[in-house]
Design an enzyme around this catalytic site. Structure first.
Site, PDB file in Angstrom:
ATOM      1  N   ASP A 166       0.806  -1.091   0.080  1.00 19.82           N
ATOM      2  CA  ASP A 166      -0.138  -0.017  -0.012  1.00 19.82           C
ATOM      3  C   ASP A 166       0.836   1.258   0.011  1.00 19.82           C
ATOM      4  O   ASP A 166       0.330   2.174   0.295  1.00 19.82           O
ATOM      5  CB  ASP A 166      -0.833   0.000   1.320  1.00 19.82           C
ATOM      6  CG  ASP A 166      -0.258  -0.136   2.630  1.00 19.82           C
ATOM      7  OD1 ASP A 166       1.054   0.004   2.427  1.00 19.82           O
ATOM      8  OD2 ASP A 166      -0.741  -0.740   3.378  1.00 19.82           O
ATOM      9  N   GLU A 212      -0.526  -8.952  -0.803  1.00 22.98           N
ATOM     10  CA  GLU A 212      -1.015  -8.411   0.360  1.00 22.98           C
ATOM     11  C   GLU A 212      -2.183  -7.627  -0.064  1.00 22.98           C
ATOM     12  O   GLU A 212      -2.269  -6.520   0.144  1.00 22.98           O
ATOM     13  CB  GLU A 212       0.302  -7.688   1.093  1.00 22.98           C
ATOM     14  CG  GLU A 212      -0.173  -7.487   2.671  1.00 22.98           C
ATOM     15  CD  GLU A 212       0.797  -6.752   3.342  1.00 22.98           C
ATOM     16  OE1 GLU A 212       0.934  -5.687   3.235  1.00 22.98           O
ATOM     17  OE2 GLU A 212       1.476  -7.602   4.146  1.00 22.98           O
ATOM     18  N   GLU A 245      -2.301   5.215   2.667  1.00 24.92           N
ATOM     19  CA  GLU A 245      -2.039   3.702   2.418  1.00 24.92           C
ATOM     20  C   GLU A 245      -3.256   3.254   2.147  1.00 24.92           C
ATOM     21  O   GLU A 245      -3.593   2.393   1.111  1.00 24.92           O
ATOM     22  CB  GLU A 245      -1.297   3.003   3.430  1.00 24.92           C
ATOM     23  CG  GLU A 245       0.257   2.992   3.752  1.00 24.92           C
ATOM     24  CD  GLU A 245       0.656   4.472   4.301  1.00 24.92           C
ATOM     25  OE1 GLU A 245      -0.429   5.037   5.035  1.00 24.92           O
ATOM     26  OE2 GLU A 245       1.876   4.722   4.578  1.00 24.92           O
ATOM     27  N   HIS A 282       6.493   0.183  21.102  1.00 30.34           N
ATOM     28  CA  HIS A 282       6.930   1.228  20.321  1.00 30.34           C
ATOM     29  C   HIS A 282       5.564   2.213  20.189  1.00 30.34           C
ATOM     30  O   HIS A 282       5.859   3.353  19.743  1.00 30.34           O
ATOM     31  CB  HIS A 282       7.578   1.021  19.096  1.00 30.34           C
ATOM     32  CG  HIS A 282       6.925   0.623  17.985  1.00 30.34           C
ATOM     33  ND1 HIS A 282       6.349  -0.647  17.765  1.00 30.34           N
ATOM     34  CD2 HIS A 282       6.228   1.233  17.005  1.00 30.34           C
ATOM     35  CE1 HIS A 282       5.404  -0.667  16.848  1.00 30.34           C
ATOM     36  NE2 HIS A 282       5.414   0.261  16.247  1.00 30.34           N
ATOM     37  N   ARG A 304       2.536   4.637  19.487  1.00 28.78           N
ATOM     38  CA  ARG A 304       2.077   5.877  19.954  1.00 28.78           C
ATOM     39  C   ARG A 304       1.100   5.750  20.985  1.00 28.78           C
ATOM     40  O   ARG A 304       1.149   6.685  22.187  1.00 28.78           O
ATOM     41  CB  ARG A 304       1.583   6.667  18.956  1.00 28.78           C
ATOM     42  CG  ARG A 304       1.702   8.251  18.955  1.00 28.78           C
ATOM     43  CD  ARG A 304       1.385   8.751  17.666  1.00 28.78           C
ATOM     44  NE  ARG A 304       2.521   8.806  16.957  1.00 28.78           N
ATOM     45  CZ  ARG A 304       3.458   9.993  16.871  1.00 28.78           C
ATOM     46  NH1 ARG A 304       3.234  10.974  17.745  1.00 28.78           N
ATOM     47  NH2 ARG A 304       4.691   9.857  16.148  1.00 28.78           N
ATOM     48  N   HIS A 348      12.893   0.842  20.963  1.00 26.47           N
ATOM     49  CA  HIS A 348      12.674   1.731  19.684  1.00 26.47           C
ATOM     50  C   HIS A 348      13.320   3.236  19.900  1.00 26.47           C
ATOM     51  O   HIS A 348      13.525   3.808  21.137  1.00 26.47           O
ATOM     52  CB  HIS A 348      11.272   2.205  19.862  1.00 26.47           C
ATOM     53  CG  HIS A 348      10.774   2.759  18.344  1.00 26.47           C
ATOM     54  ND1 HIS A 348      10.873   3.896  18.124  1.00 26.47           N
ATOM     55  CD2 HIS A 348      10.165   2.179  17.295  1.00 26.47           C
ATOM     56  CE1 HIS A 348      10.135   4.327  16.916  1.00 26.47           C
ATOM     57  NE2 HIS A 348       9.641   3.054  16.469  1.00 26.47           N
TER      58      HIS A 348
END
Ligand code: UDP
Length: 412
Positions: free
Chosen positions: A124, A146, A160, A240, A242, A273
């Protein structure tokens, strides 16, 4: 069950006597290279087509590094777009480069000897969408690897989600990782004979690369994982996302610390990260704990090796939720929800949230109960069994070389 159709209604299938028709395999970013590497290798090894690997230049150096793991070099690499890379600028750059290269290499007569019979694009990204449009204009049938992932919200992930839909409209053949992805495509009007459920090629890549046993560049990781499996569980942690930043991450850190204290013989490896919101929070809670190793993010092949050695994975990563179960490793997901719901249903994933008590309790259940642990490792990973790339290559052979006359059973 679905079966593959011809990739292109208008183009007659090539006769079996035609020599190795050209198929384009297009990659732009590092994740695309990882997931397309097994597909490129399958086309190379099966020897029925002439695979031409196109790197659109988005992450040129990293793409080269990933493909080199399988002894592959891009056949063509477009110039990197320099300066400020707006989405429109990137799209225009890739379509322009593709168009110029296609014309100069193959002319503009679809069906002529050597003209590509299909182009495989992955996922994407904007570069994949642009390459698909360029191939469509050149009358090269597009096959989408995919395919069928949807959130239903064009603003998330942006751009995406729209790129997926755009490629989905252009594609003549859709290689969907799961039946959920198949259903998404059917809802959009794609006919079942154009979809093959293959599993995700990310699983093929991981299973293959984890067996390469690349040396660890960090000697501490090597030392932590050298202990015999029977002596010490190796617990791999990544965090990691958010939405976990702040309190969630503090709680994850506290849970991990308690597990480290409860199991002093265990080795906990946590590639940190690089974002300071993550590294400072987790570093503050976990540095100095003797059996916790905080490392820099590992190279993909090293991380795959580490996953192969893990006894348990505790993660909030999307990709790792699909990957670890492919190596038989149980996963605790430190999120309140997951879009990988197939894994929860299959029992390869256990959603534990970010409450430290819940994280510790779930880890104890698995580490203390050998029967439960063994049962969990036997669950079938719904994201693939490592044969997606072979299924994709086989479906292309069937559709493009065998004139759709023989229909292999590709989907259980
Ligand atoms: N990964 C890696 N090195 C690491 C940690 C993860 O190569 O130290 C790989 C992992 O195998 C997976 C991908 O990075 O393929 C997942 O990335 P991340 O967790 O950052 O993102 P998400 O999947 O949540 O988008």
């Amino acid at each position: 069950m679905t079966t593959p159709a011809c990739l292109h209604d208008a183009a007659p299938a090539q006769s079996a006597t035609a020599t190795r028709p050209t198929v384009l395999l297009i990659v732009g970013t590092r994740p695309e290279a990882i997931k397309m590497l097994p597909v490129i290798m399958a086309f190379r090894d099966r020897g029925r087509f002439t695979p031409v690997v196109v790197s659109t230049g988005q992450h040129a150096r990293m793409v080269r590094e990933v493909l080199a793991l399988g002894g592959i070099r891009p056949d063509v690499e477009f110039d990197e777009l320099t300066g400020r890379r707006s989405l429109n600028g990137l799209f225009a750059h890739v379509t322009g480069e593709m168009d110029a290269w296609l014309r100069s290499t193959f002319g503009d007569a679809p069906g002529a000897a050597g003209f590509p019979v299909a182009a495989l694009v992955h996922g994407d990204t904007t570069s994949a969408a642009a390459a698909a449009v360029a191939c469509f204009h050149a009358q090269i049938p597009v096959a989408h690897v995919e395919a069928g992932l949807r959130t239903g919200d064009t603003s998330s992930p942006f751009p995406e989600e729209m790129n997926r839909r755009l490629i989905g409209r252009i594609a003549a053949m859709h290689f969907a990782p799961t039946t959920t992805n198949l259903d998404n495509l059917l809802r959009e009007g794609v006919t079942p004979d154009r979809v093959v459920v293959t599993g995700n090629t990310a699983i093929d890549a991981l299973m293959w690369v984890s067996r390469l046993h690349v040396p660890y560049s960090d000697e501490h990781v090597a030392a932590a994982t050298e202990v015999e499996r029977t002596d010490a569980p190796v617990i791999v942690v990544t965090a990691h996302r958010r939405e976990s930043w702040g309190e969630g991450l503090v709680n994850i850190g506290r849970g991990i610390r308690r597990i480290a204290e409860l199991y002093p013989h265990a080795r906990i490896v946590l590639p940190l990260h690089p974002n300071p919101a993550v590294s400072e929070t987790l570093g503050g809670i976990l540095s100095g704990v003797p059996n916790v190793l905080l490392t820099a993010p590992l190279d993909y092949a090293e991380f795959a090796r580490l996953l192969g050695r893990a006894s348990l994975v505790i993660t909030d990563s999307g990709g790792v939720q699909e990957e670890a179960p492919a190596l038989g490793v149980p996963v605790l997901v430190t999120r309140e929800t997951t879009e990988r719901i197939e894994g929860v249903v299959a029992g390869t994933l256990e959603l534990v949230g970010t409450d430290p008590d819940a994280i510790v309790a779930a880890a104890r259940r698995l580490l203390d109960d050998a029967e439960l642990y063994a049962e969990r490792t036997r669950r079938v990973n719904p994201y693939g069994d490592g044969t997606a790339a072979q299924r994709i290559a086989e479906a292309c052979e069937h559709a493009l070389l065998e004139g759709c006359e023989r229909v292999p059973a590709l989907v259980a």
